[in-house]
Design an enzyme around this catalytic site. Structure first.
Site, PDB file in Angstrom:
ATOM      1  N   SER A 186     -11.130  30.627 -13.266  1.00 45.26           N
ATOM      2  CA  SER A 186     -12.235  31.350 -12.630  1.00 45.26           C
ATOM      3  C   SER A 186     -12.659  32.611 -13.373  1.00 45.26           C
ATOM      4  O   SER A 186     -13.722  33.144 -13.100  1.00 45.26           O
ATOM      5  CB  SER A 186     -11.853  31.707 -11.199  1.00 45.26           C
ATOM      6  OG  SER A 186     -10.764  32.596 -11.201  1.00 45.26           O
ATOM      7  N   HIS A 214     -11.706  25.829  -8.121  1.00 48.65           N
ATOM      8  CA  HIS A 214     -13.041  26.132  -8.645  1.00 48.65           C
ATOM      9  C   HIS A 214     -13.734  24.911  -9.245  1.00 48.65           C
ATOM     10  O   HIS A 214     -14.848  25.024  -9.760  1.00 48.65           O
ATOM     11  CB  HIS A 214     -12.967  27.259  -9.685  1.00 48.65           C
ATOM     12  CG  HIS A 214     -12.681  28.594  -9.065  1.00 48.65           C
ATOM     13  ND1 HIS A 214     -13.660  29.388  -8.527  1.00 48.65           N
ATOM     14  CD2 HIS A 214     -11.512  29.232  -8.852  1.00 48.65           C
ATOM     15  CE1 HIS A 214     -13.115  30.481  -8.029  1.00 48.65           C
ATOM     16  NE2 HIS A 214     -11.809  30.411  -8.208  1.00 48.65           N
ATOM     17  N   LYS A 244     -14.061  27.210  -0.896  1.00 53.39           N
ATOM     18  CA  LYS A 244     -15.011  27.624  -1.927  1.00 53.39           C
ATOM     19  C   LYS A 244     -16.264  26.739  -1.829  1.00 53.39           C
ATOM     20  O   LYS A 244     -17.052  26.934  -0.919  1.00 53.39           O
ATOM     21  CB  LYS A 244     -14.325  27.625  -3.287  1.00 53.39           C
ATOM     22  CG  LYS A 244     -13.333  28.794  -3.312  1.00 53.39           C
ATOM     23  CD  LYS A 244     -12.533  28.947  -4.550  1.00 53.39           C
ATOM     24  CE  LYS A 244     -11.704  30.227  -4.423  1.00 53.39           C
ATOM     25  NZ  LYS A 244     -10.365  30.114  -4.946  1.00 53.39           N
TER      26      LYS A 244
END
Ligand SMILES: *Cc1c(COP(=O)(O)O)cnc(C)c1O
Length: 397
Positions: A186, A214, A244
């Site tokens: 990330s 991610h 996320k």
């Protein structure tokens, strides 16, 4: 009255953090975590969320969550193994397995406690874990909890990994072996070399654990980094978060039926902590349905990411080598990075400075997380502000 020992500890350490400029002030949003946020009455273009697909305030998810609240109540009432499993939790796990193309899946309350639970359920003090040097804090803590020997390898350096695995095998000290990595990193937006990792794992009989926090929703048409490489059959643990791109909260492991059976009797956060709220589970199911129906949001995310990257590059900023929509703007000096972020904020862009020790000394940056929900106008406005602040602080000329 607070004890003297605690008062002294807090006084010394809080003062020290503040003096070093490491005390983080936490901003409070007065609405959804969307492409524009409101903080203390000010509207800001938000380039700091992990809400990659804009699902956190998607009306379809909200409707499903509301329905679930009415049908099941607001809490699950118990840990899953006692009587906190509802059909909506089982359905979520089936849905994750289908999406990840595995036999089964297990859901946890968060990605963080998923890593705490899943790694230590399988690895123990006789084992060894090869861990990428830039892996996420929850992987590091999960590995520590397992009491296995942790051998870090240089970030994404396959020669170093192979050498360390070979040395560990030659030493004859360990029983089980695992290679663990983020799918997408990330801080720089780079991707793990999963094809090489899987080859090394096969050669030396290691398990492979990929934390795709991610990568889910972002890579592989939305199904993640493992799908991007076509390695669904080769990766033992496809771990991810529902907080996320999925937009809600929770974590999961997708894998073989036997692995999931084991985690359901040995992963401690599953056994000793109350499950996801039914509303969260229902919203996650809807999010995955949206991702399986079409790649529109995924495509929009990449379009926006590429647009922002190109814009910053044309302005003369150093945006590193990101392979994903994550767009770091590398400033270098730590204090200048923080000042840059502060000035962006004053001008109307919310993008956080990330400095040592989160990234190596001298590579301070402002990190931008564009989402599918941003409009071109918002991105253009953000670029204008970047230009103004960049000229003002001498980062571009
Ligand atoms: C954010 C993150 C987690 C934790 O996920 P949560 O669901 O927010 O607890 C785990 N691993 C990685 C790589 C992450 O980026």
């Amino acid at each position: 009255m607070q004890s003297k020992v605690l008062s002294e500890f807090l006084e010394i350490n809080l003062t020290k953090l503040k003096e070093e400029g490491l005390y983080n002030k936490i901003d409070s949003l007065s609405g959804a975590n969307g492409p524009v946020i409101e903080i203390e009455g000010r509207q800001l273009i938000n380039l700091s969320s992990n809400n990659y697909l804009g699902l956190a305030d998607n009306h379809r998810l909200i409707d499903k969550a509301n329905e679930a609240n009415v049908k099941y109540g607001v809490g699950a009432g118990a840990v899953r193994t006692i009587n906190g499993t509802m059909d909506v939790h089982d359905e979520l796990e089936r849905k994750i397995a289908e999406f990840k193309q595995t036999e089964a899946a297990i859901a946890f309350q968060s990605g963080f406690n998923c890593n705490m639970g899943a790694i230590s359920a399988v690895m123990d003090k006789n084992d060894v874990i090869f861990s990428d040097a830039l892996n996420h804090a929850s992987i590091i803590d999960g590995c520590r909890l397992s009491r296995a020997k942790i051998i870090p390898y240089k970030h994404n350096d396959m020669d170093d990994l192979k050498q360390k695995v070979q040395e560990a095998i030659d030493s004859n000290l360990y029983v089980k072996k695992m290679i663990i990595t983020d799918g997408v990193f990330s801080m720089d937006g780079d991707i793990a070399k999963l094809d090489s990792i899987v080859n090394i794992a096969k050669e030396f009989d290691c398990m492979v654990y990929v934390d795709d926090a991610h990568g889910s929703g972002v890579m592989g048409q939305g199904a993640g980094t493992v799908k991007h490489f076509g390695l669904q059959k080769e990766v033992d643990f496809q771990m991810g978060t529902l907080s996320k791109a999925i937009g809600v909260v929770g974590g999961y492991v997708a894998g073989s039926q036997a692995l999931i059976d084991w985690l359901k009797v040995r992963a401690r956060p599953f056994l000793f902590s109350t499950s996801l709220t039914p509303a969260s589970a229902a919203a996650c199911i809807e999010a995955i349905d949206i991702l399986m129906e079409s790649t529109d949001l995924h495509d929009k995310l990449w379009e926006n990411g590429n647009y922002l990257k190109k814009g910053l590059k044309v302005l003369g900023f150093n945006i590193g080598d990101s392979q994903t929509p994550i767009t770091p703007c590398i400033i270098g000096d730590e204090k200048l990075s923080q000042l840059f972020s502060k000035r962006l904020n004053e001008e109307g862009v919310y993008a956080k400075a990330i400095v040592f020790p989160t990234v190596p000394m001298g590579t301070g940056r402002v990190r931008n997380m564009p989402t599918a929900a941003h409009t071109k106008e918002q991105l253009d406005r953000a670029l204008e502000i970047y230009r103004k602040v960049g000229l003002e602080l001498g980062v571009i000329d």
